[in-house]
Design an enzyme around this catalytic site. Structure first.
Site, PDB file in Angstrom:
ATOM      1  CG  ASP A 115     -32.041  33.084  11.799  1.00 49.15           C
ATOM      2  OD1 ASP A 115     -31.382  33.079  11.543  1.00 49.15           O
ATOM      3  OD2 ASP A 115     -32.290  32.003  10.419  1.00 49.15           O
TER       4      ASP A 115
ATOM      5  CG  HIS B 150     -29.963  34.990   8.588  1.00 49.69           C
ATOM      6  ND1 HIS B 150     -30.772  34.346   9.220  1.00 49.69           N
ATOM      7  CD2 HIS B 150     -30.067  34.998   6.827  1.00 49.69           C
ATOM      8  CE1 HIS B 150     -31.955  33.012   8.355  1.00 49.69           C
ATOM      9  NE2 HIS B 150     -30.970  33.586   6.693  1.00 49.69           N
TER      10      HIS B 150
ATOM     11  CG  ASN C 218     -30.378  29.509  -1.076  1.00 47.64           C
ATOM     12  OD1 ASN C 218     -31.300  29.184  -0.845  1.00 47.64           O
ATOM     13  ND2 ASN C 218     -30.061  30.197   0.278  1.00 47.64           N
TER      14      ASN C 218
ATOM     15  CB  SER D 199     -33.497  32.722   4.722  1.00 46.61           C
ATOM     16  OG  SER D 199     -32.232  31.602   5.154  1.00 46.61           O
TER      17      SER D 199
END
Length: 618
Positions: free
Chosen positions: A150, A189, A290, A383
């Protein structure tokens, strides 16, 4: 009105970020013949790819041995010359990959945090999936390392310290963005995702704030400060994980990142690396993306048939009452362009509270999402749902350390709770929206579940290129619905057919057949202890609508979610009747269809890089 950030080209919205490299490749900016751009070059061996790149004045930027490739800088002339080399397997633009997020839609009026324990917020998602019941048996994920690929890991106590209050839980770190020797997370994130999995802090409810608070973490930074990365960085990260899996006991990889689908899963270099990771014995948990709620909005690498792909639902701010829960409109839906049923299951993904560094991009750019008690911060998206399932997988492996990735997938999907109307037993979402259903930690860990997922699929032959697979989903033009090929039969309750429309999201509860998406067997109760959903009231292991035998079985029959439904190799013709499933979608471009059928890797003219999370009004 908050300014919006958008999720992928399937939304048909304005592109807000496009890499300069790819702009030039699409012809929107002139490029000189000598200017070099980034590609992934595949050949029979990595050494061969290196030699050919250098032969045509290219610069090798990385070795990607797990897919017999190199990252390379090449001029347009160099690419043209390289394509003439018979030893070259594929030349793929180094496409963009983004974090898979939606910023929280939640408001302060819904915040149930009591701040009773030194003003530390309580997170509800471990309770929503029953992880707290697993903790009662002293199973917290200890002994398992989860690699989080990530934006990095921040210098946060809740990530560094174990449940025994000892430092050193981040057992490994690798930075493919700027080579930092210590864990950093300029975006936030990655820390948020890691906190969902592993937060060892006790909140106001007296419980841990992460799903698997006893796990170790391996931080692998493959996305930059804005949440963007490339195929090359992510593949490099996966290669590093495979190389170091034994040293750090890495059993799980969390990939809360997304990229547009442009080719069959097997032709995509990132998916090839993901498949190789799975084949090496590491369970890979990925985001569905998404871009929902439309059909065929699963992104890369969520379209990989082998891995565990996770969609998102919300508890609607009532974690103790399941009757008003609904699948989030942003959650990516199947089928994949290869015909596979995805996602594999769904998990909480709305208003998820976790941690980000106080000086990170997310915290400074979106202060409204910060809780009073920093570094806690709200985000929503697949996520976060992916991270929750990674946490559950860690609990499963901690209890059963000998399990293979296929066995872990079997336990996660077979224990999931299909979303039905408890009065009629009709499905409220199709299999292409909810997969096998709602994540269920206690049964995933403790139930007597045998067998392996992905039956009938030869992963080594797939990697070798001698066989590839297509799923059983197709679009029936006569009825306007997505269905499964014979020998599968449609469940009369509606689970196995879907018109691809968006039904009644009226009232915000996402019902596709009236009602509010109740889960037969009560409102969020795990009554009866471990395994209560494997033989009790509303059970899906016996009685009406049973998935324990017959067509569509969840327990190994020929329609099994163990993988049997998605092991079609050839047969039935491609998409049965000419790609009708793409009708009305952005995939109707003849050139795209031709390249897809031919198994072409992503093309420079259609590779776009876009921000993958967005802000919008409630």
């Amino acid at each position: 009105m908050k300014r919006q950030r958008f999720s992928f080209f399937l939304r048909g919205m304005t592109i807000v970020v496009i890499l300069g490299m790819l702009i030039s490749l699409t012809g929107e900016m002139p490029a000189s013949a000598s200017q070099k751009w980034s590609y992934i070059v595949q050949a029979a061996t990595t050494d061969q790819a290196t030699q050919l790149v250098e032969k045509h004045n290219g610069v090798v930027t990385s070795r990607l041995d797990i897919i017999n490739a190199v990252g390379a800088l090449l001029s347009t002339d160099g690419v043209a010359q390289l394509r003439l080399e018979k030893e070259i397997v594929a030349i793929t633009p180094n496409g963009s990959v983004e974090s898979s997020d939606n910023d929280s839609h939640g408001g302060k009026d819904h915040d149930k945090d009591k701040n009773e324990n030194k003003d530390i917020p309580a997170t509800d998602f471990p309770d929503v999936v029953g992880a707290d019941n697993v903790w009662e048996d002293d199973i917290t994920g200890s002994g398992v390392t989860v690699a989080v690929l990530d934006t990095g890991l921040g210098d946060l106590t809740v990530l560094k310290k174990s449940i025994d209050d000892e430092s050193g839980r981040i057992v490994a770190w690798k930075d493919f963005i700027e080579g930092s020797r210590r864990p950093i997370d300029p975006n936030g994130h990655g820390s948020h995702v890691a906190g969902v999995i592993a937060n060892s802090q006790i909140g106001a409810d007296g419980e841990w704030n992460g799903v698997a608070p006893g796990v170790n973490l391996a931080g692998v930074r493959v996305l930059d400060e804005t949440g963007s990365g490339t195929y090359e960085t992510v593949i490099s990260g996966l290669q590093w994980v495979i190389q170091n899996k034994t040293r750090y006991n890495i059993r799980i990889v969390n990939l809360s990142l997304v990229s547009p689908v442009q080719s069959p899963y097997w032709a995509d270099p990132l998916n090839q690396a993901v498949t190789k990771t799975w084949a090496s014995g590491i369970t890979v948990i990925v985001a569905a993306g998404n871009s929902g709620p439309e059909a065929m909005t699963i992104t890369v690498p969520g379209n990989n048939p082998y891995v565990v792909t996770v969609g998102a639902f919300t508890d609607n701010y009532t974690p103790d009452d399941w009757s008003d829960d609904y699948i989030a409109p942003f959650s990516g839906a199947g089928p994949t362009l290869d015909g596979f049923v995805k996602p594999d299951l769904v998990a909480p993904g709305g208003h998820i509270v976790s941690v980000v560094p106080t000086d990170s991009y997310l915290m400074t750019q979106y202060p409204a999402n910060a809780l009073t008690t920093k570094p806690y911060f709200k985000l929503a998206g697949t996520s976060q749902a992916t991270a929750i399932v990674s946490g559950i997988a860690a609990l499963v492996i901690s209890k059963n350390p000998s399990l293979t990735p296929n066995q872990v997938k079997m336990r996660l999907t077979k224990s999931a709770l299909p979303w039905i109307d408890e009065e009629s037993s009709d499905a409220l979402y199709s299999m292409w929206q909810q997969g096998s259903g709602r994540a269920n930690a206690p049964d995933a860990v403790f139930a007597k579940i045998t067998g392996s997922a992905n039956q009938g699929m030869d992963i080594q032959a797939d990697l070798a290129g001698t066989i590839h697979y297509e799923g059983y989903s197709y679009y029936d033009e006569a009825t306007g619905t997505y269905r499964l090929y014979d020998p599968f039969t449609d469940w009369a309750g509606g689970y196995g057919t879907w018109d691809g429309g968006h039904g009644s999201w009226s009232g915000g509860h996402g019902s596709w057949a009236g009602g509010h998406g109740s889960w037969a067997g009560g409102h969020g109760s795990w009554a009866g202890g471990h395994g209560s959903w494997a033989g009790g009231h509303g059970s899906w292991a016996g009685g009406h609508g049973s998935w324990a035998g017959g067509h569509g079985s969840w327990a190994g029959g020929h329609g099994s979610w163990a993988g049997g439904y998605s092991t079609w190799a050839g047969g039935h013709g491609s998409w049965a009747g000419g790609h009708g499933s793409w009708a009305g979608s952005v995939f109707t471009d003849p050139a795209f269809i031709a390249n897809f059928i031919a198994g072409e890797s992503p093309d420079a003219a259609s590779t776009n890089a876009m921000i993958s999370y967005f802000l919008q009004d409630q």
